[in-house]
Design an enzyme around this catalytic site. Sequence first.
Site, short mmCIF file in Angstrom:
data_model
loop_
_atom_site.label_atom_id
_atom_site.label_comp_id
_atom_site.label_asym_id
_atom_site.label_seq_id
_atom_site.Cartn_x
_atom_site.Cartn_y
_atom_site.Cartn_z
N LYS A 52 -12.37 10.28 -9.42
CA LYS A 52 -12.08 11.50 -8.70
C LYS A 52 -12.41 12.67 -9.62
O LYS A 52 -12.46 12.50 -10.84
CB LYS A 52 -10.64 11.54 -8.21
CG LYS A 52 -9.54 11.33 -9.24
CD LYS A 52 -8.22 11.16 -8.51
CE LYS A 52 -7.03 11.05 -9.45
NZ LYS A 52 -6.90 9.73 -10.10
N ASP B 267 -9.24 15.13 -13.27
CA ASP B 267 -9.74 14.41 -12.09
C ASP B 267 -9.06 14.85 -10.79
O ASP B 267 -9.50 14.48 -9.71
CB ASP B 267 -9.66 12.89 -12.27
CG ASP B 267 -8.29 12.37 -12.62
OD1 ASP B 267 -7.35 13.19 -12.75
OD2 ASP B 267 -8.14 11.14 -12.77
N ARG B 268 -7.99 15.63 -10.88
CA ARG B 268 -7.32 16.08 -9.65
C ARG B 268 -7.59 17.55 -9.38
O ARG B 268 -7.96 18.30 -10.29
CB ARG B 268 -5.81 15.92 -9.78
CG ARG B 268 -5.37 14.52 -9.99
CD ARG B 268 -3.86 14.49 -9.97
NE ARG B 268 -3.42 13.13 -10.21
CZ ARG B 268 -2.24 12.68 -9.88
NH1 ARG B 268 -1.37 13.49 -9.30
NH2 ARG B 268 -1.90 11.44 -10.13
N SER C 27 -3.04 11.60 -17.85
CA SER C 27 -3.29 12.45 -16.69
C SER C 27 -2.25 13.55 -16.52
O SER C 27 -2.10 14.40 -17.39
CB SER C 27 -3.38 11.58 -15.44
OG SER C 27 -3.81 12.33 -14.35
N HIS C 28 -1.50 13.51 -15.42
CA HIS C 28 -0.57 14.59 -15.09
C HIS C 28 0.76 14.46 -15.84
O HIS C 28 1.61 15.34 -15.72
CB HIS C 28 -0.31 14.58 -13.59
CG HIS C 28 0.16 13.23 -13.11
ND1 HIS C 28 -0.68 12.16 -13.03
CD2 HIS C 28 1.38 12.79 -12.74
CE1 HIS C 28 0.00 11.10 -12.61
NE2 HIS C 28 1.25 11.46 -12.43
N ASP D 135 -5.67 18.81 -13.20
CA ASP D 135 -4.61 18.13 -13.94
C ASP D 135 -5.01 17.87 -15.39
O ASP D 135 -6.05 18.32 -15.86
CB ASP D 135 -4.20 16.84 -13.23
CG ASP D 135 -5.26 15.75 -13.37
OD1 ASP D 135 -6.44 16.10 -13.55
OD2 ASP D 135 -4.91 14.56 -13.29
N ASP E 176 -6.28 15.42 -17.14
CA ASP E 176 -7.58 14.83 -17.49
C ASP E 176 -8.70 15.29 -16.56
O ASP E 176 -9.81 14.75 -16.62
CB ASP E 176 -7.49 13.31 -17.52
CG ASP E 176 -7.10 12.70 -16.18
OD1 ASP E 176 -6.40 13.38 -15.41
OD2 ASP E 176 -7.49 11.56 -15.90
C1 VG1 Z 1 -0.76 8.33 -8.80
C2 VG1 Z 1 -1.33 8.72 -7.45
C3 VG1 Z 1 -2.63 7.98 -7.19
C4 VG1 Z 1 -3.60 8.26 -8.35
C5 VG1 Z 1 -2.95 7.89 -9.66
C6 VG1 Z 1 -3.80 8.21 -10.85
O1 VG1 Z 1 -0.46 6.97 -8.82
O2 VG1 Z 1 -0.40 8.45 -6.43
O3 VG1 Z 1 -3.15 8.38 -5.96
O4 VG1 Z 1 -4.79 7.54 -8.19
O5 VG1 Z 1 -1.72 8.60 -9.82
O6 VG1 Z 1 -4.15 9.56 -10.88
P1 VG1 Z 1 1.04 6.40 -8.61
O7 VG1 Z 1 0.92 4.94 -8.82
O8 VG1 Z 1 1.89 7.12 -9.61
O9 VG1 Z 1 1.42 6.79 -7.22
V1 VG1 Z 1 -4.33 10.36 -12.34
O10 VG1 Z 1 -4.84 11.85 -12.00
O11 VG1 Z 1 -2.92 10.01 -13.05
O12 VG1 Z 1 -5.51 9.44 -13.24
CO CO Z 2 -5.62 12.67 -13.56
#
Ligand code: VG1
Ligand code: CO
Length: 542
Positions: A377, A282-283, A114-115, A278, A280
Site C-alpha cells: 500500500k 504506506d497509509r 508502522s503506525h 503513517d 512507514d
Molecule cells: C492493521 C490494519 C490492516 C493493515 C495492517 C498493517 O492490521 O487493520 O488493514 O494491513 O495494520 O498496516 P491489524 O491486524 O492491526 O488490524 V501498517 O500501515 O501497520 O504496515
Molecule cells: Co504502515
Amino acid sequence: MTAFTTIQTRPFDGQKPGTSGLRKKVRVFQQPGYLENFVQAIFDSIGDCTGKTLALGGDGRFFNREAIQIILKMAAGNGFARVMVGQGGILSTPAASCVIRKYQTFGGIILSASHNPGGADEDFGIKYNIPAGGPAPEAVTEAIYARTQQIDKYRTTQVGDVDLDQLGEYPLGDMVVQVFDPVADYAALMQELFDFDAIRALFAGGFRMKFDAMHAVTGPYAKAILEGLLAAPAGTVMNGTPLEDFGHGHPDPNLVHAHDLVEALFGADAPDFGAASDGDGDRNMILGRGFYVTPSDSLAVLAANATLCPGYAKGLAGIARSMPTSAAADRVAAALGIPCYETPTGWKFFGTLLDAGKATLCGEESFGTGSDHVREKDGLWAVLMWLNVLAKRQQPVAEIVREHWAKYGRNVYSRHDYEAIDSAAANGLMEHLRGLDLKGQSLGAYKVAFNDDFAYTDPVDGSISTKQGVRIVFDDGSRVVFRLSGTGTEGATLRLYVEQFQPDPAQHHLDPQVALADLIKIARDVAQIEARTGRTEPTVIT
Ligand code: VG1
Ligand code: CO
C-alpha cells in the site's frame, strides 16, 4: 569464500510475524540475539543468499540505525554480494517495494512498526518482502517462525559500522553496501503514473494543501515531490522531518492522531485539501475542506476516476479490498464490469492478484490504498492520485464524494477500536462469537442472513487462510465484523467494523455514528463487549 563468524544462540519465544511483520517493544528487540535470530531465520528461509542483493531501510524510528548495522554485518556473513540501504537508514515501505522491483533484488528487509509509537519504551518491527516487492506471504512467514524456534546459531562479520549518511558504495567484508537516495526511484515512478503538469498547474492556480508527515518517514518524500517537483508552496508539508520518537506522536493518519492536520482542515480559512501518512509511509488519510473521506470511499472514488490518471488511462483489470473494507468499491467494479476480490486483512493477500494481473487497485479500510505499481500500500501514491483527480475535475473534495454517493449510493461505514484490552477476554469474546449460530434470527430490526468466520482461498495459488474475522451479515446487506488486531504489542485490540448501504441521497449527509447507531448497539450486545472487556466506549473511532 565469505569471511564470517558463527555465533551460538538459543531460540526466543513468540517470534511469530503478525499482520505485517514481527512487532515488539524496542527493549525486546534490544536483547542480545533477538534481532539476530529473526534475521538469520529470514536468511535461512528464503534460499541461498550467496551473491544476491538485498534492499534495506526503515521508518527512522528509535533503534533503526543500530538494527541496520547489525543486519548489514549479518548479510555479509550470509554471503550477500550487495545491500542497498536508504540514506540515513530511511526507506518508506512503498519505496522499498519500488526499489526491490526496479533492481530485482532478492527481496528486502523493512524496519518499521508502522503506525505504532516509537522511542526507547515504544515499538520496533521488522518484515521481509519477497523479490516481487510485497510482504512475505503466510507460507514464508510461517517458515521464518518455524526456523526461529529451532535456531542455534547465526552468522555475522566482525567489521566496523558503515556511514549511512553519505551516498556511495562501501566495502563491508566481501560485500558492498550501497547507500542510495531513498526518494529518487520512487519519485520517478510517481511521475510515470500521474499528470505532474496538471497538478503543478493546480498549485500554481492557488490551490492550497497541507500534508502531515507526522514526523515519520514520508517527510523527505513529500517535500521532494510536493514542494519540489510539484512546486507546492513551502510549508505545505507539516511535521516533515523524521524523528526517532515521531515527536512523541502516534504516527497513525486518522482523525484522532493527525490532530494538527484535522485542526487545519476543519478550522477557519481551511486549505482545499489535506492528507497524512503513517510511520512507514504506506497509509494515507484524505481530507477536503471540512470533510473527511473514509478510506473505503477513497478507494471507490479513486477507482471510479482512475482513467483521469495517465498510469491508469487504459482502465482497471479489477479491484481488490480486504473483507472488513466497505463494499463501496464493489459498486464501482460492478458499474465498470470488472471483478472485485475480497481478501483477508493485510497487504500480503493482494500480492498474487496483482502479480496475476487480476487486480489493478487494492484497498483496506485502515487507510491503505495502492495499485499494481508496487506490491505495498502506498500513502503518497494515494495522495498524488487524489491530486491528479482534483486537477482534472476542478471540484472540491466534498463535492466529488457527494456526487459519487449520489451515483452509486453510500456505504455508510465506521470502525470502532477497543485498544489494549485483556488478551484472555478478547480471545473469549471471539470464541463466543464463533460459537453463535444466528442465521434467520432477528437482532433489533435486522434479520441475520448468515454469520461465519471469514475464510479465504487465494484464487491464484489456492492457499487457504482461516479465522480471518467473524462477520454477521443481515438480509439487507448490512453487516458487523469483529477481529483482533495482529499488529499490536500490548494486550489485544478488538476491531469492530460496521457497514450499511444507504441508497437514498437525502440520508447521505448523516453522521455515520448516528446512521449506524442501531447496528453498533446490536454489535456491542451480541459480542458482549462491555461484559467481557469492561469497556463502554471504543478507544478510537474512524
Ligand atoms: C492493521 C490494519 C490492516 C493493515 C495492517 C498493517 O492490521 O487493520 O488493514 O494491513 O495494520 O498496516 P491489524 O491486524 O492491526 O488490524 V501498517 O500501515 O501497520 O504496515
Ligand atoms: Co504502515
